[in-house]
Write an enzyme that holds these catalytic residues in place. Structure first.
Site, PDB file in Angstrom:
ATOM      1  CG  ASP A  78      -2.022   1.062   1.128  1.00 32.02           C
ATOM      2  OD1 ASP A  78      -2.439   1.390  -0.005  1.00 32.02           O
ATOM      3  OD2 ASP A  78      -2.439   1.575   2.180  1.00 32.02           O
TER       4      ASP A  78
ATOM      5  CG  ASP B 165       0.686   3.481   7.968  1.00 31.13           C
ATOM      6  OD1 ASP B 165       0.780   3.375   9.204  1.00 31.13           O
ATOM      7  OD2 ASP B 165       0.202   4.471   7.403  1.00 31.13           O
TER       8      ASP B 165
END
Length: 265
Positions: free
Chosen positions: A195, A214
């Site tokens: 991502d 993340d």
């Protein structure tokens, strides 16, 4: 039942205070009931007793599944990432985990998926750091809470890539570093971020070094969709840096990274 639960949460909150967890802001642990629910407060209580988290500060970020808070550790500022037990939807998480051979045996309950996801992010950060990628150093994963290095200065987190203006020459250096990080993740850490974009890359203001964050959804190369995620990560970075006059073909970068994999086999 609601009053009973509220009483329990208040009691646990009091115990947290007794166990040396100071609160910089009086309402920090009650910002949102869906973040600081009873199980989460118990986990914070455990981390406090271990001397890992000594004070919870303000919010750093709020995502779809988790909230990140600035906190005080024993000798430095730390980041506390709390995956919400009550309000998150984890169908997309389940897709990533169920294709990851490291988590074949987890049950499909929401609770188990959240706990596995938290542990997965910790492991991904360890592997990324060992491969030479600049990421927050993970400290501990406890149930739905991940404690890690705070990436910032003077209680202010580093800016996201999307929020910083780079000089043309510096932009090329940052771009090259990010592409190299994608390569290191794939060929040394056996991972694909999954991502990657300008939203989950921080920039150290003084050095302009990119920091990858993340990594909960990051998958191993054995994941059935790892190559799809790899080309998507590359496309996102190439798209963003076009505004700095950097024009490269995602497919060529993808092939170069994949070719390095074949040479090392």
């Amino acid at each position: 039942m609601k009053k009973e639960v509220t009483k329990k949460v208040k009691r646990i909150d009091t115990e947290v205070d007794r166990s040396r967890m100071r609160r910089k802001d009086a309402d920090t642990l009650k910002v949102k009931e869906n973040v600081f629910d009873e199980p989460t407060l118990k986990t914070l209580y455990t981390l406090s007793n271990k001397g890992i988290v000594e004070a919870i500060g303000g919010s750093i970020s709020t995502g779809k599944e988790a909230n990140v808070f600035l906190a005080e550790g024993e000798d430095r500022d730390i980041a506390v990432k709390i995956y919400r037990m009550s309000s998150s939807t984890f169908r997309s998480m389940e897709d990533y985990i169920l294709g990851d051979p490291r988590f074949r045996n987890i049950r499909h309950s929401k609770r188990d998926i959240i706990f596995a996801w938290t542990k997965k992010e910790q492991r991904n950060l360890v592997r990324a750091k060992e491969a030479g990628v600049l990421v927050p150093e993970p400290i501990v994963a406890e149930r739905n809470i991940l404690v890690m290095e705070f990436m910032g200065e003077d209680e202010v987190s580093y800016p996201q890539l999307k929020d910083i203006k780079l000089e043309t020459e510096t932009a090329r250096e940052v771009y090259n570093t990010i592409i190299n990080y994608i390569n290191l993740l794939y060929n040394k850490a056996n991972l694909v971020h999954g991502d990657l974009s300008e939203y989950n890359i921080l920039i150290v203001p003084d050095t302009k070094e990119p920091v990858i964050i993340d990594m909960g959804q990051s998958v191993t190369k054995e994941h059935p969709r790892s190559r799809d995620f790899l080309i998507r990560d590359i496309e996102n970075i190439v798209r963003y840096f076009k505004k700095y006059g950097i024009n490269e073909e995602p497919q060529e970068l993808y092939s170069a990274i994949r070719n390095k994999e074949e040479k090392t086999e």
